[in-house]
Design a protein around this motif. Structure first.
Motif, PDB file in Angstrom:
ATOM      1  N   LYS A  90     -10.540 -10.568 -24.050  1.00 42.64           N
ATOM      2  CA  LYS A  90      -8.991 -10.983 -23.062  1.00 42.64           C
ATOM      3  C   LYS A  90      -9.087 -12.595 -22.372  1.00 42.64           C
ATOM      4  CE  LYS A  90      -5.788  -8.928 -20.482  1.00 42.64           C
ATOM      5  NZ  LYS A  90      -4.797  -9.697 -19.265  1.00 42.64           N
ATOM      6  N   ASN A  91      -9.669 -13.435 -21.675  1.00 40.59           N
ATOM      7  CA  ASN A  91      -9.937 -13.906 -20.667  1.00 40.59           C
ATOM      8  C   ASN A  91     -10.369 -15.286 -21.564  1.00 40.59           C
ATOM      9  OD1 ASN A  91     -10.426 -12.281 -18.272  1.00 40.59           O
ATOM     10  ND2 ASN A  91     -12.446 -12.195 -17.732  1.00 40.59           N
ATOM     11  N   GLU A  92     -11.312 -15.311 -22.566  1.00 47.22           N
ATOM     12  CA  GLU A  92     -11.400 -16.202 -23.107  1.00 47.22           C
ATOM     13  C   GLU A  92      -9.918 -16.685 -23.655  1.00 47.22           C
ATOM     14  OE1 GLU A  92     -13.848 -18.098 -22.942  1.00 47.22           O
ATOM     15  OE2 GLU A  92     -15.007 -17.190 -22.171  1.00 47.22           O
ATOM     16  N   LYS A  93      -9.352 -15.214 -24.695  1.00 51.98           N
ATOM     17  CA  LYS A  93      -7.647 -15.807 -25.389  1.00 51.98           C
ATOM     18  C   LYS A  93      -6.642 -17.038 -24.502  1.00 51.98           C
ATOM     19  CE  LYS A  93      -3.906 -13.929 -27.754  1.00 51.98           C
ATOM     20  NZ  LYS A  93      -3.802 -12.564 -27.790  1.00 51.98           N
ATOM     21  N   SER A  94      -7.125 -16.077 -23.029  1.00 55.05           N
ATOM     22  CA  SER A  94      -6.165 -16.428 -22.171  1.00 55.05           C
ATOM     23  C   SER A  94      -6.840 -17.842 -21.437  1.00 55.05           C
ATOM     24  CB  SER A  94      -6.047 -15.488 -20.870  1.00 55.05           C
ATOM     25  OG  SER A  94      -5.057 -16.573 -19.670  1.00 55.05           O
ATOM     26  N   LEU A  95      -7.925 -18.513 -21.731  1.00 62.02           N
ATOM     27  CA  LEU A  95      -8.016 -19.500 -20.658  1.00 62.02           C
ATOM     28  C   LEU A  95      -7.617 -20.502 -22.543  1.00 62.02           C
ATOM     29  CD1 LEU A  95     -11.370 -18.569 -18.957  1.00 62.02           C
ATOM     30  CD2 LEU A  95      -9.591 -19.022 -17.887  1.00 62.02           C
ATOM     31  N   GLN A  96      -8.240 -20.154 -23.583  1.00 62.58           N
ATOM     32  CA  GLN A  96      -8.236 -21.531 -24.866  1.00 62.58           C
ATOM     33  C   GLN A  96      -6.535 -21.621 -24.391  1.00 62.58           C
ATOM     34  OE1 GLN A  96     -10.545 -22.473 -26.666  1.00 62.58           O
ATOM     35  NE2 GLN A  96      -8.370 -23.850 -26.847  1.00 62.58           N
ATOM     36  N   GLU A  97      -5.527 -20.419 -23.995  1.00 64.82           N
ATOM     37  CA  GLU A  97      -4.225 -21.094 -24.349  1.00 64.82           C
ATOM     38  C   GLU A  97      -3.238 -21.779 -22.879  1.00 64.82           C
ATOM     39  OE1 GLU A  97      -2.336 -17.265 -24.189  1.00 64.82           O
ATOM     40  OE2 GLU A  97      -2.286 -16.799 -25.828  1.00 64.82           O
ATOM     41  N   LEU A  98      -4.272 -21.374 -22.133  1.00 63.36           N
ATOM     42  CA  LEU A  98      -4.078 -22.213 -20.946  1.00 63.36           C
ATOM     43  C   LEU A  98      -4.599 -23.919 -21.640  1.00 63.36           C
ATOM     44  CD1 LEU A  98      -3.541 -23.298 -18.140  1.00 63.36           C
ATOM     45  CD2 LEU A  98      -6.223 -22.247 -17.602  1.00 63.36           C
ATOM     46  N   PHE A  99      -5.785 -24.028 -21.876  1.00 62.51           N
ATOM     47  CA  PHE A  99      -6.253 -25.240 -22.138  1.00 62.51           C
ATOM     48  C   PHE A  99      -5.369 -26.041 -23.192  1.00 62.51           C
ATOM     49  CE2 PHE A  99      -9.099 -28.459 -24.862  1.00 62.51           C
ATOM     50  CZ  PHE A  99      -9.176 -29.515 -23.425  1.00 62.51           C
TER      51      PHE A  99
END
Length: 262
Positions: A192-201
């Motif tokens: 979940k966190n990695e998906k959110s962080l990738q979307e932010l990048f």
């Protein structure tokens, strides 16, 4: 520790199974910790009902809950305890959450995010609202009619993590194990966190911004240790803190162990 696999939440787990300094074991099926319960599916609700949960302790503030109300679980009583932890609330929010104040991410730097999270954990130890919230939490779980219970905040990391740490200390679990339990959030929320962080990048292309939000979203040992070191500095031991600040006298600690240890 037993992970409860639900579709609508990512960090729901039983704190049972940990050994204590008296060679006893934390009971399974009595205290659970979780992230928010606002996306539970009907099947999730059935699964949570089957656990026999009677009590929900929700550490989210009122603003966080508006538009993100937990799904109702039949037969449960909900207690709202607000430690007034604004940084923790920001840390567990998503930029598109209703009422999350996601715009606050805009000017955040990685160094400042790390500082904020460290300070937040120190504040848990002394802040009047925080102390009152965790006193109330112990009053709730010391009432055997409230067993089994689940306590949660938005991400199940900071406010919940500190509360669970206090419970485990009171039961006689060692610091190393308590920190390991805190860090398990990263394992269960990794995807979940990695998906959110990738979307932010993808949206910003800003590595520092991503690191800043990573500090907010992930469990870092230095954060919980900031709280535990603060306790050691001012009270020498967690037990002294629990007795002098949280108000757990010998009778209450004995009762807690009788209720929650095998």
């Amino acid at each position: 520790m037993r992970y409860i696999d639900l579709e609508g939440t990512f960090n729901f787990r039983d704190i049972g199974g940990y050994k204590t300094n008296e060679n006893r074991t934390v009971s399974f099926g009595k205290i659970y910790r979780s992230d928010a319960l606002n996306f539970l599916t009907p099947e999730d609700v059935k699964q949570v009902e089957a656990l026999g949960i009677k009590t929900i302790i929700d550490y989210r503030n009122e603003k966080e809950r508006v538009g993100n109300e937990d799904v109702e679980i039949p037969g449960t009583t909900v207690y709202y305890l607000d430690p007034k932890a604004d940084v923790a609330a920001l840390a567990s929010s998503e930029m598109n959450d209703k009422g999350s104040g996601g715009h606050q991410f805009d000017t955040l730097t990685a160094d400042f995010a790390k500082t904020l999270m460290t300070q937040q954990n120190v504040q848990f130890v002394h802040n009047k609202d925080s102390v009152e919230a965790y006193k109330a939490m112990f009053d709730i779980i010391l009432d055997e009619t409230n067993i089994a219970s689940v306590q949660h905040c938005r991400g199940g990391k900071d406010r919940t993590g500190y509360g669970i740490a206090l419970i485990l200390f009171a039961l006689g679990v060692d610091k190393k194990t308590i920190v390991e339990d805190y860090m398990l959030t990263n394992f269960y929320k990794k995807d979940k966190n990695e998906k959110s962080l990738q979307e932010l990048f993808d949206k910003t292309g800003d590595h520092d911004k991503v690191l800043a939000v990573r500090y907010l979203k992930e469990a870092h040992e230095s954060f919980i240790m900031a709280a535990l070191n603060e306790i050691d500095t001012h009270f020498e031991t967690p037990l002294n803190y629990l007795q002098k600040v949280i108000g757990l006298d010998d009778e209450k600690i004995t009762k807690l162990k009788d209720l929650y240890l095998d």
